[in-house]
Design a protein around this motif. Structure first.
Motif, PDB file in Angstrom:
ATOM      1  N   UNK A 105       0.712  -1.530   0.115  1.00  0.00           N
ATOM      2  CA  UNK A 105       0.471   0.041  -0.322  1.00  0.00           C
ATOM      3  C   UNK A 105       0.833   1.318  -0.005  1.00  0.00           C
ATOM      4  N   UNK A 106       2.790   0.655  -0.220  1.00  0.00           N
ATOM      5  CA  UNK A 106       3.182   2.336  -0.506  1.00  0.00           C
ATOM      6  C   UNK A 106       2.465   3.149  -1.975  1.00  0.00           C
ATOM      7  N   UNK A 107       2.192   3.842  -1.030  1.00  0.00           N
ATOM      8  CA  UNK A 107       1.391   4.921  -2.720  1.00  0.00           C
ATOM      9  C   UNK A 107       2.654   5.333  -3.238  1.00  0.00           C
ATOM     10  N   UNK A 108       3.251   6.013  -2.494  1.00  0.00           N
ATOM     11  CA  UNK A 108       5.289   6.767  -3.831  1.00  0.00           C
ATOM     12  C   UNK A 108       5.153   5.821  -4.648  1.00  0.00           C
ATOM     13  N   UNK A 109       5.917   4.320  -3.816  1.00  0.00           N
ATOM     14  CA  UNK A 109       5.894   3.327  -5.442  1.00  0.00           C
ATOM     15  C   UNK A 109       4.674   3.269  -6.374  1.00  0.00           C
ATOM     16  N   UNK A 110       3.408   3.467  -5.851  1.00  0.00           N
ATOM     17  CA  UNK A 110       2.583   3.561  -7.505  1.00  0.00           C
ATOM     18  C   UNK A 110       3.434   4.349  -8.655  1.00  0.00           C
ATOM     19  N   UNK A 111       2.847   5.499  -7.598  1.00  0.00           N
ATOM     20  CA  UNK A 111       3.395   6.720  -8.326  1.00  0.00           C
ATOM     21  C   UNK A 111       4.339   6.826  -9.467  1.00  0.00           C
ATOM     22  N   UNK A 112       5.433   6.382  -8.780  1.00  0.00           N
ATOM     23  CA  UNK A 112       6.713   5.373  -9.405  1.00  0.00           C
ATOM     24  C   UNK A 112       6.951   5.082 -10.790  1.00  0.00           C
ATOM     25  N   UNK A 113       5.889   3.737 -10.488  1.00  0.00           N
ATOM     26  CA  UNK A 113       5.517   3.424 -10.626  1.00  0.00           C
ATOM     27  C   UNK A 113       5.007   4.405 -13.054  1.00  0.00           C
ATOM     28  N   UNK A 114       3.824   4.851 -11.980  1.00  0.00           N
ATOM     29  CA  UNK A 114       3.281   5.348 -13.333  1.00  0.00           C
ATOM     30  C   UNK A 114       3.920   6.143 -14.237  1.00  0.00           C
ATOM     31  N   UNK A 115       5.340   7.206 -13.093  1.00  0.00           N
ATOM     32  CA  UNK A 115       6.052   7.919 -13.801  1.00  0.00           C
ATOM     33  C   UNK A 115       6.977   7.238 -14.760  1.00  0.00           C
ATOM     34  N   UNK A 158      -4.230   5.410 -11.384  1.00  0.00           N
ATOM     35  CA  UNK A 158      -4.821   4.927 -10.444  1.00  0.00           C
ATOM     36  C   UNK A 158      -4.846   3.992  -8.368  1.00  0.00           C
ATOM     37  N   UNK A 159      -4.159   3.212  -9.110  1.00  0.00           N
ATOM     38  CA  UNK A 159      -3.859   2.288  -7.755  1.00  0.00           C
ATOM     39  C   UNK A 159      -3.566   3.000  -6.779  1.00  0.00           C
ATOM     40  N   UNK A 160      -2.508   3.796  -6.655  1.00  0.00           N
ATOM     41  CA  UNK A 160      -2.531   4.777  -5.804  1.00  0.00           C
ATOM     42  C   UNK A 160      -3.567   5.962  -4.817  1.00  0.00           C
ATOM     43  N   UNK A 161      -4.481   6.398  -5.890  1.00  0.00           N
ATOM     44  CA  UNK A 161      -5.773   7.158  -5.645  1.00  0.00           C
ATOM     45  C   UNK A 161      -6.848   6.400  -5.260  1.00  0.00           C
ATOM     46  N   UNK A 162      -6.719   5.101  -4.777  1.00  0.00           N
ATOM     47  CA  UNK A 162      -7.081   4.129  -4.422  1.00  0.00           C
ATOM     48  C   UNK A 162      -6.729   3.691  -3.646  1.00  0.00           C
ATOM     49  N   UNK A 163      -5.699   4.348  -2.647  1.00  0.00           N
ATOM     50  CA  UNK A 163      -5.801   4.136  -1.858  1.00  0.00           C
ATOM     51  C   UNK A 163      -6.024   5.307  -0.466  1.00  0.00           C
ATOM     52  N   UNK A 164      -5.041   6.155  -1.791  1.00  0.00           N
ATOM     53  CA  UNK A 164      -5.416   7.949  -0.606  1.00  0.00           C
ATOM     54  C   UNK A 164      -5.760   8.768  -1.426  1.00  0.00           C
ATOM     55  N   UNK A 165      -7.055   9.310  -1.283  1.00  0.00           N
ATOM     56  CA  UNK A 165      -7.888   9.642  -2.937  1.00  0.00           C
ATOM     57  C   UNK A 165      -7.639  11.244  -2.917  1.00  0.00           C
TER      58      UNK A 165
END
Length: 543
Positions: A441-451, A467-474
């Protein structure tokens, strides 16, 4: 006493030790009694605790007979009980000058010296009495108490044991050994000592109070609370309990009850700086920042040499966006505490936010010189290096951070960013995915993967990652605006508008959000809204 949190332990042990023996120094000593009615009346008033009235009678008598030994001794006892310690000592000295062989007066003076912190002088007086063969349990435990305060715990324990042999139920023996156990952090042993005392005296409020403290230190706050409640029920005048019960309620997650007890403790001792520090810390945790600021500032006024209220106030100022005030408080805390690595890292982070990379790097280098494996310092210095950019140095620091804390996802994620900046997208993706293996559930990792996916033109995978990041932290602003930018790039303006509307709710002062939303409105033909957002973008251009 609160971590705080620590905050919450600073000064608690010393304060408790004084409380543990407070009553010992107040036990009345014997004295020769005059047959004169006025002295008899003064003695009776002293025994009843009517100290002001006793003092008036004695002052009148001493005006008539300044050298009356019995009147001087009674006045010494009244002053002792009233905590006029210097005056009491002067009276005891005058009595002993007239008759150095009064052992009961010598003993009383020895106990007074314990209260005054003159432990060497106390031992001289009390040992003289012991040498005369007067070995009462109370006298022996008083010598043990003086040894305790000089940190001679072995000798103190022997004396407390000896006092118990004289009187099996002597309270001082149990209180004394319990105090040593608490000082040595052997809280279970302290609890056992106080259990034994309570088996003799089940309604001893002081014993319940002290056992409650031992339970609190032994991380058993529920039992501590039960003891504090019972002690206050037996003796409502034990107002120092409110301080510790407040700490217990804080540990139990009952901030309102903690604050109520802190207020009662404040009424009993309005000049305790640690009390205001702890109140401010609880109010901070509750989000009551103006009240917290007032309490922390008052703590600083009362004790400007204590770094803890400066540290907590720095955190409060940071949380409320006042970086300059936070920096000022951290500067003062570092001045008081020295080059504390954690404080240097906090200050470095503020310097980074203020775009003072040179000052941040200096603090981090100092912190790592004293603590080479500090995980937080390595992470922050690594992020500074690739911000400058010095990517190879960043990667070196981040690799070391991973070695130090292999289960923490953050260094993997930051290393992924550094590798992406270097152009090694494959290795970057591997590190970001490793971060998610550590914490899914580590949001910054999903954002980096998106980048990473976006840079590889894998737009669907990029949208999925954001979207996975936002599903954890809207309310994650970074993920929201990056997905909006991607939607704009894909010319999916309605989806982009949905994200930008959400982003405005999170941060209504971002010029970038309004500029993007103006672009969407313009593409959709809504010129009026496009112009409004274009104007807002210019207003908030530097936000």
């Amino acid at each position: 006493m609160t971590e705080a949190n620590k905050v919450w332990d600073l000064g608690a042990t010393t304060k408790t030790i004084i409380v543990l023996f407070g009553l010992l120094a107040l036990v009345a000593c014997g004295c020769s009694r005059s047959n004169n009615y006025s002295l008899s009346e003064a003695g009776k008033l002293l025994e009843e605790g009517r100290l002001d009235q006793a003092s008036k009678i004695l002052e009148q008598r001493l005006k008539l007979e300044p050298d009356n030994k019995d009147a001087l001794l009674l006045r010494a006892r009244v002053r002792d009980r009233s905590d006029d310690l210097d005056l009491a000592l002067d009276d005891y000295n005058q009595v002993l000058e007239r008759d150095p062989n009064l052992l009961d007066v010598l003993e009383a003076r020895g106990r007074l010296k314990i209260k005054m912190g003159d432990y060497k002088g106390a031992l001289e007086d009390l040992n003289k009495v012991l040498q005369e063969g007067n070995k009462s349990a109370y006298l022996v435990s008083s010598v043990g108490l003086a040894c305790f305060f000089t940190k001679d715990f072995d000798q103190a324990r022997k004396l407390f044991d000896e006092s118990q042999k004289i009187d099996e139920k002597h309270e001082g023996a149990y209180f004394g050994r319990a105090a040593i156990d608490i000082e040595e952090k052997n809280y279970q042993a302290a609890i056992q000592e106080l259990d034994s005392l309570l088996s003799f005296h089940p309604k001893n409020a002081q014993a319940l109070f002290r056992r409650g403290f031992a339970y609190l230190k032994a991380s058993d706050p529920k039992k501590a609370l039960a003891d504090f409640d019972m002690a206050l029920e037996l003796d409502p005048d034990l107002k120092e309990i409110y301080w510790y019960r407040a700490e217990t309620n804080r540990v139990l997650g009952l901030p309102q009850k903690a604050l109520a007890d802190y207020e009662k403790a404040e009424a009993a001792d309005p000049n305790d700086p640690i009390l205001y520090l702890n109140q401010g810390t609880v109010l901070m945790a509750m989000g009551r920042y103006p009240e917290a600021l007032e309490k922390l500032t008052h703590s600083i006024v009362l004790d400007p040499e204590n770094p803890l209220p400066f540290i907590n106030r720095a955190v409060l100022q940071f949380d409320t966006g006042n970086l300059l005030a936070s920096l000022s408080d951290l500067n003062k805390a570092i001045e008081l505490r020295g080059d504390d690595s954690q404080l240097l890292i906090r200050r470095a982070y503020i310097f980074k936010l203020m775009a003072r990379g040179d000052r941040a790097m200096s603090d981090l280098d100092t912190a790592l010189a004293s603590d080479p494996g500090n995980h937080q310092a390595l992470l922050l210095r690594g992020s500074l290096y690739f911000s400058e950019p010095q990517l190879e140095r960043a990667i070196k620091d981040l690799d070391e951070a991973i070695r130090q804390t292999p289960d923490d996802p953050s260094p993997y994620q930051i290393l992924a960013e550094a590798l992406l900046r270097k152009g090694d997208r494959k290795s970057a993706l591997e590190k970001a995915e490793l971060a998610l293996k550590k914490d899914s559930s580590y949001v910054p990792a999903y954002i980096t993967i998106g980048d990473i996916q976006r840079s590889d033109l894998n737009y669907d995978q990029a949208v999925e990652a954001y979207s996975r990041a936002l599903s954890i932290d809207a309310n994650n602003f970074e993920a929201r605006i990056k997905r909006a930018k991607l939607y704009v790039e894909l010319r999916d303006f309605p989806e982009a508008l949905d994200d930008l509307d959400c982003a405005v709710n999170v941060n209504p002062y971002s010029g970038e959000v309004y500029a993007l939303r103006s672009q969407c409105y313009d593409a959709l033909g809504d010129q009026e809204k496009a112009q409004q957002d274009s104007w807002r973008a210019r207003v908030f251009v530097n936000r």
